[in-house]
Write a protein that holds these residues in place. Sequence first.
Motif, PDB file in Angstrom:
ATOM      1  N   GLY A  98       0.929  -1.302   0.034  1.00 33.39           N
ATOM      2  CA  GLY A  98      -0.068  -0.079  -0.140  1.00 33.39           C
ATOM      3  C   GLY A  98       0.845   1.360   0.080  1.00 33.39           C
ATOM      4  O   GLY A  98       0.395   2.402   0.022  1.00 33.39           O
ATOM      5  N   ALA A  99       1.989   1.164  -0.037  1.00 30.47           N
ATOM      6  CA  ALA A  99       2.896   2.236  -0.214  1.00 30.47           C
ATOM      7  C   ALA A  99       2.989   3.080  -1.452  1.00 30.47           C
ATOM      8  O   ALA A  99       3.319   2.391  -2.423  1.00 30.47           O
ATOM      9  CB  ALA A  99       4.457   1.859   0.192  1.00 30.47           C
ATOM     10  N   THR A 100       2.376   4.220  -1.565  1.00 36.44           N
ATOM     11  CA  THR A 100       2.091   4.910  -2.823  1.00 36.44           C
ATOM     12  C   THR A 100       2.871   6.183  -2.872  1.00 36.44           C
ATOM     13  O   THR A 100       2.865   6.785  -4.081  1.00 36.44           O
ATOM     14  CB  THR A 100       0.457   5.299  -2.956  1.00 36.44           C
ATOM     15  N   PHE A 101       3.707   6.435  -2.100  1.00 43.10           N
ATOM     16  CA  PHE A 101       4.686   7.668  -1.997  1.00 43.10           C
ATOM     17  C   PHE A 101       5.859   7.459  -1.159  1.00 43.10           C
ATOM     18  O   PHE A 101       5.786   6.370  -0.033  1.00 43.10           O
ATOM     19  CB  PHE A 101       4.128   8.845  -2.211  1.00 43.10           C
ATOM     20  N   PHE A 102       6.778   8.349  -1.005  1.00 39.92           N
ATOM     21  CA  PHE A 102       7.955   8.258  -0.447  1.00 39.92           C
ATOM     22  C   PHE A 102       8.465   9.458   0.087  1.00 39.92           C
ATOM     23  O   PHE A 102       8.454  10.401  -0.554  1.00 39.92           O
ATOM     24  CB  PHE A 102       9.091   7.463  -1.266  1.00 39.92           C
ATOM     25  N   VAL A 103       8.917   9.748   1.473  1.00 41.85           N
ATOM     26  CA  VAL A 103       9.187  11.022   1.916  1.00 41.85           C
ATOM     27  C   VAL A 103      10.399  11.087   2.881  1.00 41.85           C
ATOM     28  O   VAL A 103      10.790  10.177   3.224  1.00 41.85           O
ATOM     29  CB  VAL A 103       7.880  11.486   2.828  1.00 41.85           C
ATOM     30  N   LEU A 104      11.184  12.115   2.376  1.00 42.81           N
ATOM     31  CA  LEU A 104      12.332  12.350   3.072  1.00 42.81           C
ATOM     32  C   LEU A 104      12.276  13.661   4.036  1.00 42.81           C
ATOM     33  O   LEU A 104      11.524  14.553   3.693  1.00 42.81           O
ATOM     34  CB  LEU A 104      13.629  12.848   2.037  1.00 42.81           C
ATOM     35  N   ALA A 105      13.067  13.622   5.102  1.00 41.85           N
ATOM     36  CA  ALA A 105      12.980  14.609   5.883  1.00 41.85           C
ATOM     37  C   ALA A 105      13.868  15.797   5.391  1.00 41.85           C
ATOM     38  O   ALA A 105      14.517  15.775   4.519  1.00 41.85           O
ATOM     39  CB  ALA A 105      13.547  14.238   7.489  1.00 41.85           C
ATOM     40  N   PRO A 106      13.363  16.982   5.511  1.00 39.30           N
ATOM     41  CA  PRO A 106      13.903  18.323   5.079  1.00 39.30           C
ATOM     42  C   PRO A 106      15.651  18.249   5.503  1.00 39.30           C
ATOM     43  O   PRO A 106      16.325  18.855   4.696  1.00 39.30           O
ATOM     44  CB  PRO A 106      13.229  19.320   5.898  1.00 39.30           C
ATOM     45  N   GLU A 107      15.770  17.628   6.645  1.00 43.16           N
ATOM     46  CA  GLU A 107      17.445  17.743   6.853  1.00 43.16           C
ATOM     47  C   GLU A 107      18.105  16.657   6.129  1.00 43.16           C
ATOM     48  O   GLU A 107      19.358  16.559   6.140  1.00 43.16           O
ATOM     49  CB  GLU A 107      17.372  17.346   8.298  1.00 43.16           C
TER      50      GLU A 107
ATOM     51  N   GLY B  20       7.743  -3.572  -7.774  1.00 47.22           N
ATOM     52  CA  GLY B  20       8.316  -2.911  -8.713  1.00 47.22           C
ATOM     53  C   GLY B  20       7.679  -1.680  -9.018  1.00 47.22           C
ATOM     54  O   GLY B  20       8.443  -0.825 -10.095  1.00 47.22           O
ATOM     55  N   GLU B  21       6.715  -1.034  -8.356  1.00 48.62           N
ATOM     56  CA  GLU B  21       5.934   0.174  -8.845  1.00 48.62           C
ATOM     57  C   GLU B  21       6.912   1.385  -8.533  1.00 48.62           C
ATOM     58  O   GLU B  21       7.825   1.318  -7.534  1.00 48.62           O
ATOM     59  CB  GLU B  21       4.865   0.399  -7.679  1.00 48.62           C
TER      60      GLU B  21
ATOM     61  N   VAL C 115       2.228   4.937   3.578  1.00 45.55           N
ATOM     62  CA  VAL C 115       1.188   4.087   3.338  1.00 45.55           C
ATOM     63  C   VAL C 115      -0.299   4.639   3.786  1.00 45.55           C
ATOM     64  O   VAL C 115      -0.479   4.497   4.883  1.00 45.55           O
ATOM     65  CB  VAL C 115       1.355   2.739   4.037  1.00 45.55           C
ATOM     66  N   PRO C 116      -0.785   5.503   3.065  1.00 43.92           N
ATOM     67  CA  PRO C 116      -1.838   6.612   3.390  1.00 43.92           C
ATOM     68  C   PRO C 116      -3.099   5.603   3.912  1.00 43.92           C
ATOM     69  O   PRO C 116      -3.770   6.104   4.776  1.00 43.92           O
ATOM     70  CB  PRO C 116      -2.359   7.102   2.150  1.00 43.92           C
ATOM     71  N   ALA C 117      -3.286   4.452   3.606  1.00 42.45           N
ATOM     72  CA  ALA C 117      -4.569   3.789   3.499  1.00 42.45           C
ATOM     73  C   ALA C 117      -4.460   3.268   5.163  1.00 42.45           C
ATOM     74  O   ALA C 117      -5.425   3.014   5.797  1.00 42.45           O
ATOM     75  CB  ALA C 117      -4.832   2.553   2.698  1.00 42.45           C
ATOM     76  N   HIS C 118      -3.079   3.189   5.801  1.00 47.22           N
ATOM     77  CA  HIS C 118      -3.117   2.589   7.112  1.00 47.22           C
ATOM     78  C   HIS C 118      -2.342   3.469   8.042  1.00 47.22           C
ATOM     79  O   HIS C 118      -1.767   2.798   9.194  1.00 47.22           O
ATOM     80  CB  HIS C 118      -2.508   1.091   6.829  1.00 47.22           C
TER      81      HIS C 118
ATOM     82  N   ARG D 141      -6.058   0.529  -0.081  1.00 51.97           N
ATOM     83  CA  ARG D 141      -6.131  -0.243   1.007  1.00 51.97           C
ATOM     84  C   ARG D 141      -5.591  -1.647   0.822  1.00 51.97           C
ATOM     85  O   ARG D 141      -5.815  -2.290  -0.150  1.00 51.97           O
ATOM     86  CB  ARG D 141      -7.598  -0.354   1.265  1.00 51.97           C
ATOM     87  N   VAL D 142      -4.903  -2.085   1.567  1.00 45.81           N
ATOM     88  CA  VAL D 142      -4.186  -3.465   1.683  1.00 45.81           C
ATOM     89  C   VAL D 142      -4.524  -4.238   2.916  1.00 45.81           C
ATOM     90  O   VAL D 142      -4.102  -5.570   2.733  1.00 45.81           O
ATOM     91  CB  VAL D 142      -2.540  -3.343   1.330  1.00 45.81           C
ATOM     92  N   ILE D 143      -5.217  -3.437   4.030  1.00 43.75           N
ATOM     93  CA  ILE D 143      -5.496  -4.629   4.921  1.00 43.75           C
ATOM     94  C   ILE D 143      -7.100  -4.221   5.159  1.00 43.75           C
ATOM     95  O   ILE D 143      -7.395  -3.194   5.030  1.00 43.75           O
ATOM     96  CB  ILE D 143      -4.903  -3.985   6.286  1.00 43.75           C
TER      97      ILE D 143
END
Length: 810
Positions: free
Chosen positions: A256-265, A315-316, A338-341, A358-360
């Motif tokens: 369900g991971a649809t994006f990826f985030v880094l900290a500003p630092e 692989g997405e 994972v926004p759904a969860h 949703r994946v759960i």
Amino acid sequence: MAAESYDPRAIERKWQQVWAGERTWEVSNEDDGRPKSYVLEMLPYPSGEPHIGHLKVYSVGDAIAHFKRRNGHRVLHPLGYDAFGLPAENHAIKTGQHPRESTEASIAEFRRQFHDWGISIDWSRELGTHEPAYYRWTQWLFLRLYEQGLAYRRDAAVNWCPDDATVLANEQVVDGRCERCGAVVEPRQLEQWFFKITDYADRLLEDLDTVDWPQNVVTMQRNWIGRSEGAEVTFRCDDLGTDYPVFTTRPDTLFGATFFVLAPEHPDVLRLSDSQEVRDYIRRALTESAEERGAEDREKTGVPLGRTVTNPVNGEQIPMYVADYVLMEYGTGAIMAVPAHDERDFEFAQRHGIEIRRVIEGGDELPYAGDGPMTASGRFDGIRNREGFDRIVEWLESDDKGRPAVNYRLRDWLLSRQRYWGCPIPIVHCDACGLVPVPDEQLPVVLPDVEDYAPKGRSPLAAAEDWLHVDCPSCGGAARRETDTMDTFVDSSWYFMRYCDAGNDRAPWDREALDGWMPVDQYIGGVEHAILHLMYARFFCKAFADIGLLDAQEPFARLFTQGMVTRDGAKMSKSKGNVVSPRAIVDEKGADAARCYILYVGHPAEGGDWNDKGVDGIARFLARLWRAAADAADGTEPSEAPAGEPTAVLRKAHWAIDKVTRDLGERFATHTAIAAVIELVNEITKHRDELLATPEGSSQLRFATATAASLIFPFAPHLGSEAYELLTGRRVWEEPWPRADESLLGADTAEIVVQLNGKLVDRFQASVDSTDAELERRARASERLADRLDGREIVKAIVVPGKLVNLVGR
RNA sequence: GCCCGGGUAGCCGAAUUGGUCCAGGCAGCGCGCUUAAAACGCGUGGUCCGCAAGGACGAUGCGGGUUCGAAUCCCGUCCCGGGCACCA
């Protein structure tokens, strides 16, 4: 009858002189066969004069120490002062008075008042953490930790307090503000000294099971350590050819991971995108305080980086963002979202129009953080997520894309401070050799005097030119001393070990002496130290044990946290003008009354409400006891044992012995223990005249009164000593704790209550060994019962032997 | 928001394992001592009736439940205090 009246000040002075003159409370390190008991209150920070919280903590501790002594223990009960620290230095900045002077003046006042309170301290072990004889060993211990790699220097983003102009430990930042002065803390990148407490995270967590501490303190420590089990999963960014590991507690939601985030630092952010939008976002994020950034209802901001990473399970390609809700200090400074969860990811996705998958299964709506079968997760579909967790991690591991991982909230302890009034860090900076420890034989590195204490963002010690420049201990070349000083929590993390061998000038302690006393059997203090001090002290203990300096793995076997004293329902504070000064109370009503009252207002673990009239009530009680003793001494002959048929007073005395012993020994219920002695004294007063009429009665009266003196002694040691001596000629603290005569505790007969449907209708006396049938028969025969029965029939009887018979009528 | 505590008399608080008894202190009231007051002592101290013995009725934040019996156990709910809080 005695003509003079109770004069607490005279009595208290008399006994304080005896104890000081005879050094009554000093204890040897020699094992004499008695069990040892180390009773310790948290050491005071000497600023101004003692407040009511000090009176309370030492009253509790002293009662326990006395109780242990009289129960045959060899008791160590020492005291010292946590003397380094900011308040004295800030005072110096304002007035120019050297912190040593103001601190030592305050110590003198504390010492004087502790004597006035009659606390049974072994003064031969007294110490101040600011004394070179003490901090020499703080430095020595620092060097041992340095040798082990447990003290290290590192460049890091740290919390900077602009008002105090110093860095702070993570633990000293509360809601984004400096714990001491309340200024909003700023992030800064600085090279600082740390203790590697995170190496001990697991042991600090596990060993909480081995100590007898209040549940809430254990929970607070657990939460602070914040152990999370999960997995490290690698996401690859093909554009840069870089792998980004993330920590997640929910590998089961990977699909369900649809994006990826880094900290500003995160150091890679600008490599990924140096667009104006990204630059602006980072600049704003980095200048914001922790308080602003952590604000509760803050919107989830962030900007896209225009890059993607590969989700290793399917692989997405998922988009990358930079957002300030991701923290650099935790995990790897990057997350899979994972926004759904996950509620935070959900908010962010909604705001930025990102897919929510949703994946759960389970829950009515998203985000859903609970358990359920997996879905949209390829070959894991239908599997319960808990099981899927393990299977996904195994799969990732076999593919070298992940592994099980544990993360902690706990950070390393930042110990250096850019301030004057602290223990110098015994390190020399040499251009040729780097960091060089000061050799043990050159310790202590003495804190030099300076003219100007004002903080300037570097330690005031840097201005002490003569002190600053030294030869490198290693190569002999020109070098400079470390100018930062240690956090005062370093000083207070080992003082309880120093007490065990306080005079030792060859080592911080002799191992045999330390092992003879440690761990502290009973530690007493405020719950405000539940995290900082107690965590640090536990860490030191474990680290020193590993080096072989002592046996104990935990410093404090039992912990008691006392509640706060309020006045008329409100917190005491100078601004409200409702502060009670212990000195004024002690001068006016006596130390015994002050001590008893504070232990009487409620259970000491709870908060107590101070009421001036209430102290008077206790003072009256003490005066009654004194008078009872004087009367009994006048009217009776000393006798070894009470004679004759036991009277109510004699029974009450044994009841009180039993009550006080259990209340004090088992649950620190000082308030009910004192109430029991009050009841005994009231009983004595009531029956005094009739008892004095016969020799047997007189012997019982004398015994009961001496017992009251003996029982009140842990709470009111002066009056206890005075009254006991008056009646027996002996010293109460040399007497074993009294034992209740079991045969006088329970009467031969008990009052049996007759209930009809649970309501009391009658009582009768019955022999304690009456049978159930007999009790029931007598209950049924009750006349009052008959009156109340009103035609109903008794259908059932419940008999509780020795207590009651409940008849069920219908 | 999450996790702990806690709500008993005018006030602080007892009731330790589901069993009669709101212990003890403070405030209040009455009495004694005193020229008077303070201090001290005695009595009273949930409400009502009674000169009294005694009697009647109550109370544990609120609403349910379990039980012969609930301050205590269970469910729900309100309030107060403390801790944690973007920890992935």
